[in-house]
Write an enzyme that holds these catalytic residues in place. Structure first.
Site, PDB file in Angstrom:
ATOM      1  CB  THR A   1       3.715  -5.448 -19.952  1.00 36.33           C
ATOM      2  OG1 THR A   1       3.163  -4.988 -18.724  1.00 36.33           O
ATOM      3  CG2 THR A   1       2.772  -5.141 -21.094  1.00 36.33           C
TER       4      THR A   1
ATOM      5  CB  ALA B   1      -3.682  -8.174 -14.375  1.00 35.17           C
TER       6      ALA B   1
ATOM      7  N   GLY C   1      -1.063  -7.582  -9.484  1.00 41.42           N
ATOM      8  CA  GLY C   1      -0.341  -6.853 -10.527  1.00 41.42           C
ATOM      9  C   GLY C   1       1.151  -7.090 -10.463  1.00 41.42           C
TER      10      GLY C   1
ATOM     11  CG  HIS D   1       8.920  -0.117 -17.514  1.00 39.92           C
ATOM     12  ND1 HIS D   1       8.906  -0.945 -18.612  1.00 39.92           N
ATOM     13  CD2 HIS D   1       7.685  -0.221 -16.935  1.00 39.92           C
ATOM     14  CE1 HIS D   1       7.713  -1.524 -18.704  1.00 39.92           C
ATOM     15  NE2 HIS D   1       6.955  -1.103 -17.708  1.00 39.92           N
ATOM     16  CG  HIS D   2       9.661   3.452 -13.198  1.00 41.12           C
ATOM     17  ND1 HIS D   2      10.207   2.893 -12.079  1.00 41.12           N
ATOM     18  CD2 HIS D   2       8.567   2.675 -13.491  1.00 41.12           C
ATOM     19  CE1 HIS D   2       9.484   1.855 -11.687  1.00 41.12           C
ATOM     20  NE2 HIS D   2       8.477   1.708 -12.533  1.00 41.12           N
TER      21      HIS D   2
ATOM     22  CE  LYS E   1       9.158  -3.544 -15.067  1.00 43.80           C
ATOM     23  NZ  LYS E   1       8.279  -4.033 -13.997  1.00 43.80           N
TER      24      LYS E   1
ATOM     25  CB  ALA F   1      -0.941  -0.013   1.201  1.00 47.02           C
ATOM     26  CB  SER F   2       3.910   2.378   1.598  1.00 50.29           C
ATOM     27  OG  SER F   2       3.203   2.162   2.779  1.00 50.29           O
ATOM     28  N   GLY F   3       3.648   1.596  -1.770  1.00 49.25           N
ATOM     29  CA  GLY F   3       4.424   1.656  -3.003  1.00 49.25           C
ATOM     30  C   GLY F   3       3.784   2.578  -4.035  1.00 49.25           C
TER      31      GLY F   3
HETATM   32  N1  LIG Z   1       0.010  -4.965 -13.461  1.00 50.84           N
HETATM   33  C1  LIG Z   1       0.215  -3.666 -13.627  1.00 50.84           C
HETATM   34  O1  LIG Z   1      -0.532  -2.969 -14.338  1.00 50.84           O
HETATM   35  C2  LIG Z   1       1.359  -3.014 -12.934  1.00 50.84           C
HETATM   36  C3  LIG Z   1       2.210  -3.794 -12.213  1.00 50.84           C
HETATM   37  N2  LIG Z   1       3.254  -3.235 -11.570  1.00 50.84           N
HETATM   38  C4  LIG Z   1       4.045  -4.140 -10.770  1.00 50.84           C
HETATM   39  O2  LIG Z   1       3.592  -3.987  -9.431  1.00 50.84           O
HETATM   40  C5  LIG Z   1       4.677  -4.207  -8.534  1.00 50.84           C
HETATM   41  C6  LIG Z   1       4.808  -2.975  -7.629  1.00 50.84           C
HETATM   42  O3  LIG Z   1       5.233  -1.885  -8.413  1.00 50.84           O
HETATM   43  P1  LIG Z   1       5.558  -0.476  -7.738  1.00 50.84           P
HETATM   44  O4  LIG Z   1       4.384  -0.017  -6.966  1.00 50.84           O
HETATM   45  O5  LIG Z   1       6.097   0.364  -8.800  1.00 50.84           O
HETATM   46  O6  LIG Z   1       6.730  -0.902  -6.729  1.00 50.84           O
HETATM   47  P2  LIG Z   1       7.151  -0.218  -5.352  1.00 50.84           P
HETATM   48  O7  LIG Z   1       8.519  -0.733  -5.048  1.00 50.84           O
HETATM   49  O8  LIG Z   1       6.920   1.241  -5.407  1.00 50.84           O
HETATM   50  O9  LIG Z   1       6.112  -0.821  -4.299  1.00 50.84           O
HETATM   51  C7  LIG Z   1       6.172  -2.116  -3.786  1.00 50.84           C
HETATM   52  C8  LIG Z   1       5.713  -1.993  -2.342  1.00 50.84           C
HETATM   53  O10 LIG Z   1       5.519  -3.292  -1.807  1.00 50.84           O
HETATM   54  C9  LIG Z   1       5.983  -3.278  -0.474  1.00 50.84           C
HETATM   55  N3  LIG Z   1       6.203  -4.652  -0.037  1.00 50.84           N
HETATM   56  C10 LIG Z   1       7.273  -5.435  -0.223  1.00 50.84           C
HETATM   57  N4  LIG Z   1       7.065  -6.646   0.305  1.00 50.84           N
HETATM   58  C11 LIG Z   1       5.819  -6.623   0.836  1.00 50.84           C
HETATM   59  C12 LIG Z   1       5.028  -7.556   1.554  1.00 50.84           C
HETATM   60  N5  LIG Z   1       5.478  -8.771   1.823  1.00 50.84           N
HETATM   61  N6  LIG Z   1       3.789  -7.187   1.960  1.00 50.84           N
HETATM   62  C13 LIG Z   1       3.318  -5.951   1.705  1.00 50.84           C
HETATM   63  N7  LIG Z   1       4.022  -5.003   1.052  1.00 50.84           N
HETATM   64  C14 LIG Z   1       5.255  -5.346   0.626  1.00 50.84           C
HETATM   65  C15 LIG Z   1       7.214  -2.418  -0.540  1.00 50.84           C
HETATM   66  O11 LIG Z   1       7.608  -1.984   0.724  1.00 50.84           O
HETATM   67  P3  LIG Z   1       9.119  -1.418   0.941  1.00 50.84           P
HETATM   68  O12 LIG Z   1       9.103  -0.071   0.312  1.00 50.84           O
HETATM   69  O13 LIG Z   1       9.243  -1.416   2.422  1.00 50.84           O
HETATM   70  O14 LIG Z   1      10.039  -2.369   0.259  1.00 50.84           O
HETATM   71  C16 LIG Z   1       6.724  -1.293  -1.427  1.00 50.84           C
HETATM   72  O15 LIG Z   1       6.044  -0.304  -0.700  1.00 50.84           O
HETATM   73  C17 LIG Z   1       5.890  -4.487  -9.413  1.00 50.84           C
HETATM   74  O16 LIG Z   1       6.063  -5.888  -9.564  1.00 50.84           O
HETATM   75  C18 LIG Z   1       5.515  -3.858 -10.740  1.00 50.84           C
HETATM   76  O17 LIG Z   1       6.190  -4.439 -11.815  1.00 50.84           O
HETATM   77  C19 LIG Z   1       3.488  -1.908 -11.626  1.00 50.84           C
HETATM   78  C20 LIG Z   1       2.701  -1.082 -12.370  1.00 50.84           C
HETATM   79  C21 LIG Z   1       1.553  -1.592 -13.101  1.00 50.84           C
HETATM   80  O1  LIG Z   2       7.104  -1.781 -12.652  1.00 45.70           O
HETATM   81  C1  LIG Z   2       6.303  -1.098 -13.350  1.00 45.70           C
HETATM   82  O2  LIG Z   2       6.258   0.126 -13.320  1.00 45.70           O
HETATM   83  C2  LIG Z   2       5.384  -1.821 -14.240  1.00 45.70           C
HETATM   84  N1  LIG Z   2       5.314  -3.103 -14.158  1.00 45.70           N
HETATM   85  C3  LIG Z   2       4.495  -3.971 -14.928  1.00 45.70           C
HETATM   86  C4  LIG Z   2       5.355  -4.800 -15.853  1.00 45.70           C
HETATM   87  O3  LIG Z   2       6.445  -5.244 -15.460  1.00 45.70           O
HETATM   88  O4  LIG Z   2       4.935  -5.045 -16.980  1.00 45.70           O
HETATM   89  C5  LIG Z   2       3.397  -3.219 -15.626  1.00 45.70           C
HETATM   90  C6  LIG Z   2       3.788  -1.902 -16.179  1.00 45.70           C
HETATM   91  O5  LIG Z   2       4.604  -2.103 -17.266  1.00 45.70           O
HETATM   92  C7  LIG Z   2       4.473  -1.056 -15.125  1.00 45.70           C
END
Ligand SMILES: NC(=O)C1=CN([C@@H]2O[C@H](COP(=O)(O)OP(=O)(O)OC[C@H]3O[C@@H](n4cnc5c(N)ncnc54)[C@H](OP(=O)(O)O)[C@@H]3O)[C@@H](O)[C@H]2O)C=CC1
Ligand SMILES: O=C(O)C1=N[C@H](C(=O)O)C[C@H](O)C1
Length: 252
Positions: A147, A106, A79, A136-137, A140, A12-14
Site C-alpha cells: 500500500t 489490489a 491482494g 503493521h502487525h 508481516k 485459504a489458511s492464512g
Molecule cells: N490487498 C490487501 O488488502 C491485503 C493484502 N495483504 C497481503 O496478502 C498476503 C497474505 O497476507 P496474510 O494473510 O496476512 O499472510 P499469511 O502468511 O497469514 O497467509 C499466507 C498464506 O498463504 C499460504 N501459501 C503460501 N504459498 C502458497 C501457495 N503457493 N499456494 C497457496 N497458499 C500458499 C501460506 O501457507 P503457509 O502458512 O503454509 O506458509 C499462508 O497460509 C500478503 O502479501 C499481504 O501483504 C494482506 C492484507 C490485506
Molecule cells: O500484510 C498485511 O497485513 C497487509 N498487506 C498489504 C500491504 O502490504 O499493503 C495491505 C495491508 O496493508 C495489509
C-alpha cells in the site's frame, strides 16, 4: 437467478485467506469451489471448475498462481504483495496473449485506504513536503507495505505532473534507515508493532501547517468488501488493473 461466480481462494489458511473464504461463502452470488494452501496443486483449480481466483498467498508464489489462472482462462483478484515493475510487465505480456482474462492487483482492498491514497496524491500537489509512515502487525514479511509503495507511486506521479519539486531535505549524515526508504522520491517509514493490523499516515507539510491523511484497518473484515467488489467486476475489465481505484469512480 444469474449463475454464481465459481471462486477459489489461494492462501485459504492464512490471516486474509480465512476471512476471504468466509466472505465468499456468505456472498449469495458466489460459490466457493476450492480452498488451496501451500501444498495443494494448482490442478485443483481445474478439477473444481474455478473461474475466479483470489490470491492471498506470499510474494514468492503469487506470480506463478496468477500465471496459471490466466493461462487457463480464469480471472484473478490478487491482494498479495510483491508485484514489482518487472512482474507487472511480464503479466501484461501474458495477458496480451490471453485477452479474455481480467486480473486485478489490489495493494489494498479497504475502500478507506484506497480513498486515503487518492486523497493524498491529490493533496501532495499543494504541499512542499510529503512522507509516508506505514504501520503493521509484526508478522508481516515485506517492507515497505504494498500500500505504501502504491501510495508513494501515486504521489510521485501527481507531483511530477504538477511540476512540484522534490521534498526538501538537508540531511548530510544519517544512520542506515534513519530516513526510511525512497520510493520514487518519496520517503517511506515502516513500523512493525504487536497489536497493529494495517495502518498508514501520509504527512504533508507546508510553511506553518501540516495535513495528515491517516487510514486504519482495525480488522481484516475491512478488506472483504473490496475483495467481493473485485470479484464482481474483474471479468468486465479484461487485461491488468492495478489498484481497486481502477474499478471505482473517484473523480478526483
Ligand atoms: N490487498 C490487501 O488488502 C491485503 C493484502 N495483504 C497481503 O496478502 C498476503 C497474505 O497476507 P496474510 O494473510 O496476512 O499472510 P499469511 O502468511 O497469514 O497467509 C499466507 C498464506 O498463504 C499460504 N501459501 C503460501 N504459498 C502458497 C501457495 N503457493 N499456494 C497457496 N497458499 C500458499 C501460506 O501457507 P503457509 O502458512 O503454509 O506458509 C499462508 O497460509 C500478503 O502479501 C499481504 O501483504 C494482506 C492484507 C490485506
Ligand atoms: O500484510 C498485511 O497485513 C497487509 N498487506 C498489504 C500491504 O502490504 O499493503 C495491505 C495491508 O496493508 C495489509
Amino acid at each position: 437467478m444469474t449463475e454464481q461466480l465459481a471462486v477459489a481462494v489461494l492462501g485459504a489458511s492464512g490471516r486474509m485467506g480465512i476471512e476471504a473464504v468466509k466472505a465468499v461463502e456468505a456472498a449469495p452470488d458466489m460459490k466457493l469451489v476450492a480452498s488451496l494452501g501451500r501444498n495443494d496443486s494448482l490442478q485443483t483449480l481445474l478439477d473444481a471448475g474455478a473461474k475466479y481466483i483470489v490470491d492471498l498467498t506470499v510474494p514468492d508464489s503469487t506470480e506463478a498462481n496468477v500465471r496459471f489462472a490466466v493461462e487457463h482462462g480464469m480471472h484473478a483478484v490478487v491482494g498479495t504483495t510483491g508485484w514489482d515493475a518487472a512482474r507487472l510487465a511480464a503479466l501484461r505480456e501474458l495477458l496480451a496473449g490471453n485477452p479474455e482474462s481480467g486480473v486485478l492487483i489490489a495493494p489494498n482492498f479497504a475502500l478507506g485506504s484506497v480513498l486515503a491514497s487518492a486523497f493524498a496524491a491529490k493533496a501532495s500537489q499543494y504541499f512542499e513536503s510529503v512522507e509516508i509512515i506505514e504501520l503493521h502487525h509484526p508478522n508481516k514479511v515485506d517492507a515497505p507495505s504494498g500500500t505504501a509503495v502504491r501510495t508513494a507511486q501515486l504521489i510521485a506521479g501527481a507531483r511530477e505532473q504538477a511540476g512540484v519539486p522534490a521534498s526538501p531535505d538537508a540531511t548530510e549524515t544519517s544512520l542506515d534507515g534513519a530516513r526510511g526508504c525512497d520510493v520514487d522520491g518519496v520517503r517511506v517509514h515502516s513500523v512493525r508493532l504487536r497489536g497493529l493490523v494495517a495502518h498508514q499516515e501520509v504527512l504533508l507539510g507546508g510553511p506553518g501547517e501540516q495535513l495528515t491523511i491517516r487510514h486504519d484497518s482495525f480488522d481484516r473484515a475491512s478488506f472483504m468488501p473490496g475483495v467481493l467488489l473485485g470479484l464482481r467486476k474483474v471479468a468486465a475489465h479484461p487485461g491488468l488493473t492495478v489498484g481497486l481505484d481502477g474499478y471505482l469512480d473517484l473523480g478526483l
